[in-house]
Scaffold this motif. Structure first.
Motif, PDB file in Angstrom:
ATOM      1  N   PHE A   1       0.817  -1.211   0.000  1.00 52.20           N
ATOM      2  CA  PHE A   1       0.000   0.000   0.000  1.00 52.20           C
ATOM      3  C   PHE A   1       0.853   1.265   0.000  1.00 52.20           C
ATOM      4  O   PHE A   1       0.396   2.315  -0.462  1.00 52.20           O
ATOM      5  CB  PHE A   1      -0.978  -0.017   1.174  1.00 52.20           C
ATOM      6  CG  PHE A   1      -2.141  -0.936   0.936  1.00 52.20           C
ATOM      7  CD1 PHE A   1      -3.224  -0.521   0.180  1.00 52.20           C
ATOM      8  CD2 PHE A   1      -2.134  -2.236   1.420  1.00 52.20           C
ATOM      9  CE1 PHE A   1      -4.295  -1.366  -0.079  1.00 52.20           C
ATOM     10  CE2 PHE A   1      -3.186  -3.096   1.170  1.00 52.20           C
ATOM     11  CZ  PHE A   1      -4.273  -2.667   0.421  1.00 52.20           C
TER      12      PHE A   1
ATOM     13  N   VAL B   1       1.405   1.814  -3.571  1.00 53.25           N
ATOM     14  CA  VAL B   1       0.175   2.304  -4.190  1.00 53.25           C
ATOM     15  C   VAL B   1       0.020   3.799  -3.932  1.00 53.25           C
ATOM     16  O   VAL B   1      -0.356   4.579  -4.818  1.00 53.25           O
ATOM     17  CB  VAL B   1      -1.054   1.544  -3.643  1.00 53.25           C
ATOM     18  CG1 VAL B   1      -2.355   2.221  -4.102  1.00 53.25           C
ATOM     19  CG2 VAL B   1      -1.039   0.093  -4.107  1.00 53.25           C
ATOM     20  N   LEU B   2       0.375   4.211  -2.711  1.00 55.98           N
ATOM     21  CA  LEU B   2       0.218   5.620  -2.323  1.00 55.98           C
ATOM     22  C   LEU B   2       1.256   6.525  -2.989  1.00 55.98           C
ATOM     23  O   LEU B   2       0.928   7.613  -3.481  1.00 55.98           O
ATOM     24  CB  LEU B   2       0.329   5.736  -0.805  1.00 55.98           C
ATOM     25  CG  LEU B   2       0.187   7.144  -0.226  1.00 55.98           C
ATOM     26  CD1 LEU B   2      -1.231   7.663  -0.412  1.00 55.98           C
ATOM     27  CD2 LEU B   2       0.585   7.145   1.252  1.00 55.98           C
TER      28      LEU B   2
ATOM     29  N   GLY C   1      -9.967   2.202   3.452  1.00 57.70           N
ATOM     30  CA  GLY C   1      -8.552   1.890   3.589  1.00 57.70           C
ATOM     31  C   GLY C   1      -8.288   0.834   4.638  1.00 57.70           C
ATOM     32  O   GLY C   1      -7.475  -0.076   4.436  1.00 57.70           O
TER      33      GLY C   1
ATOM     34  N   GLY D   1      -7.171  -2.681   3.375  1.00 55.99           N
ATOM     35  CA  GLY D   1      -5.759  -2.845   3.719  1.00 55.99           C
ATOM     36  C   GLY D   1      -5.549  -3.850   4.821  1.00 55.99           C
ATOM     37  O   GLY D   1      -5.054  -4.964   4.611  1.00 55.99           O
TER      38      GLY D   1
ATOM     39  N   SER E   1      -5.324   4.447   0.597  1.00 53.26           N
ATOM     40  CA  SER E   1      -4.117   3.785   1.089  1.00 53.26           C
ATOM     41  C   SER E   1      -3.458   4.550   2.228  1.00 53.26           C
ATOM     42  O   SER E   1      -2.697   3.981   3.016  1.00 53.26           O
ATOM     43  CB  SER E   1      -3.118   3.584  -0.056  1.00 53.26           C
ATOM     44  OG  SER E   1      -3.640   2.719  -1.034  1.00 53.26           O
TER      45      SER E   1
ATOM     46  N   SER F   1      -4.608   2.663   5.016  1.00 57.01           N
ATOM     47  CA  SER F   1      -4.250   1.243   5.056  1.00 57.01           C
ATOM     48  C   SER F   1      -2.889   1.046   5.707  1.00 57.01           C
ATOM     49  O   SER F   1      -2.665   0.070   6.442  1.00 57.01           O
ATOM     50  CB  SER F   1      -4.211   0.663   3.631  1.00 57.01           C
ATOM     51  OG  SER F   1      -5.453   0.761   2.987  1.00 57.01           O
TER      52      SER F   1
ATOM     53  N   THR G   1      -3.002  -2.997  -8.994  1.00 53.07           N
ATOM     54  CA  THR G   1      -3.806  -1.833  -8.622  1.00 53.07           C
ATOM     55  C   THR G   1      -3.916  -0.807  -9.749  1.00 53.07           C
ATOM     56  O   THR G   1      -5.023  -0.518 -10.218  1.00 53.07           O
ATOM     57  CB  THR G   1      -3.217  -1.168  -7.369  1.00 53.07           C
ATOM     58  OG1 THR G   1      -3.187  -2.117  -6.308  1.00 53.07           O
ATOM     59  CG2 THR G   1      -4.060   0.024  -6.950  1.00 53.07           C
TER      60      THR G   1
END
Length: 299
Positions: A45, A48-49, A70, A74, A181, A184, A224
């Protein structure tokens, strides 16, 4: 949008997405060879962020909605999924059992709306539940009772995330996942620190090889960014009833990739369990459409 078949190029794109999502269970298993599961989820994550949070605008939804999604997706879905796949269930069976999120989602939605369960949904649930019971009874090393339980809890968390996302309304799903995220990462990192310990976290990072880091990166880039962006693009151009049945192929790709790349065995009981779960999912997803067409042709 008309209820027409997907054009070939759009069908191939949808097929690519479900292939990535299915094969991703093998990728997860590769990363777990070196990384503790909760640390792995934290890194997933984080990628992803960053840097996407600086490239996509925050969706116009309440912070509480983003936070709920999240944490559920997550810490709930992926945290539990990764823990389960660390020796408690095979990638192929994990890709199958987690699809029970469909029934959890329906149950939660009905509880909220007060809608009654329909006959075909009971049949679909019984079929899928029979497959899950078969997995729990015959899993052996491929699926321990704890592994099945953890995946079912992950599926329930996924369903909760689905309900929260539905309450957000129509949003850019990629941006939604990126910004969610933010919420998460903290619980996953805290759980990793508490349950896995700092020494194990440091050792995991030190021992991770190039393949492990590629697997972590693939969680963000393939699973993702490509997956959600492409799926959202398809849903914006076609009815959900046309696109979403393609998701039935996720466990097919998951079990196939696991058998080919990890040499996961496919005995008769496992194939029967897969057939029961997939039939249940198919009945639940496709029966209203089939019934509508049948009645339309009869009138």
């Amino acid at each position: 949008m008309t209820d027409a078949p997907l054009p070939l190029r759009h069908f191939l794109l949808a097929l690519a997405v479900v292939a990535v999502w299915g094969a991703n269970f093998v990728v997860i298993r590769v990363a777990l060879d070196h990384l503790p599961p909760l640390l792995f989820a934290t890194l997933r994550f984080t990628l992803v962020l960053l840097p996407m949070v600086f490239l996509v605008k925050r969706p116009k939804v309440p912070w509480t909605n983003l936070a709920a999604y999240g944490v559920l997706i997550g810490a709930g879905q992926f945290g539990l999924l990764f823990v389960a796949m660390k020796g408690h269930i095979s990638p192929g069976l994990a890709s199958l059992v987690v699809q029970t999120q469909v029934f959890f989602t329906i149950g939660m939605a009905m509880k909220i709306s007060g809608e009654k369960v329909r006959g075909f949904q009971i049949v679909a649930l019984l079929l899928a539940a029979s497959g899950i019971v078969l997995i729990a009874a015959h899993g052996g090393g491929a699926a321990t009772p704890l592994g099945v339980l953890l995946i079912l809890l992950a599926a329930a968390s996924w369903a909760g995330g689905n309900i929260v996302a539905r309450q957000a309304g129509t949003v850019n799903m990629l941006a939604y996942v990126v910004w969610a995220s933010l919420f998460s990462i903290p619980p996953l990192f805290a759980m990793s620190l508490w349950l896995e310990g700092w020494p194990a976290m440091v050792a995991g990072v030190r021992h991770a090889d190039a393949l492990t880091w590629a697997a972590v990166a693939w969680q963000a880039v393939g699973n993702t960014m490509f997956g959600y962006a492409a799926w959202g693009w398809l849903l914006a151009r076609h009815p959900a009833a046309t696109v979403t049945p393609m998701a039935l192929l996720v466990p097919v790709f998951g079990m196939g990739a696991s058998a080919i790349l990890l040499h996961e065995s496919l005995p008769g009981w496992k194939l029967l369990a897969a057939a029961l779960v997939l039939t249940g999912l198919a009945v639940n997803m496709l029966w209203p459409k089939v019934r509508a067409r049948f009645l339309g042709a009869a009138t």
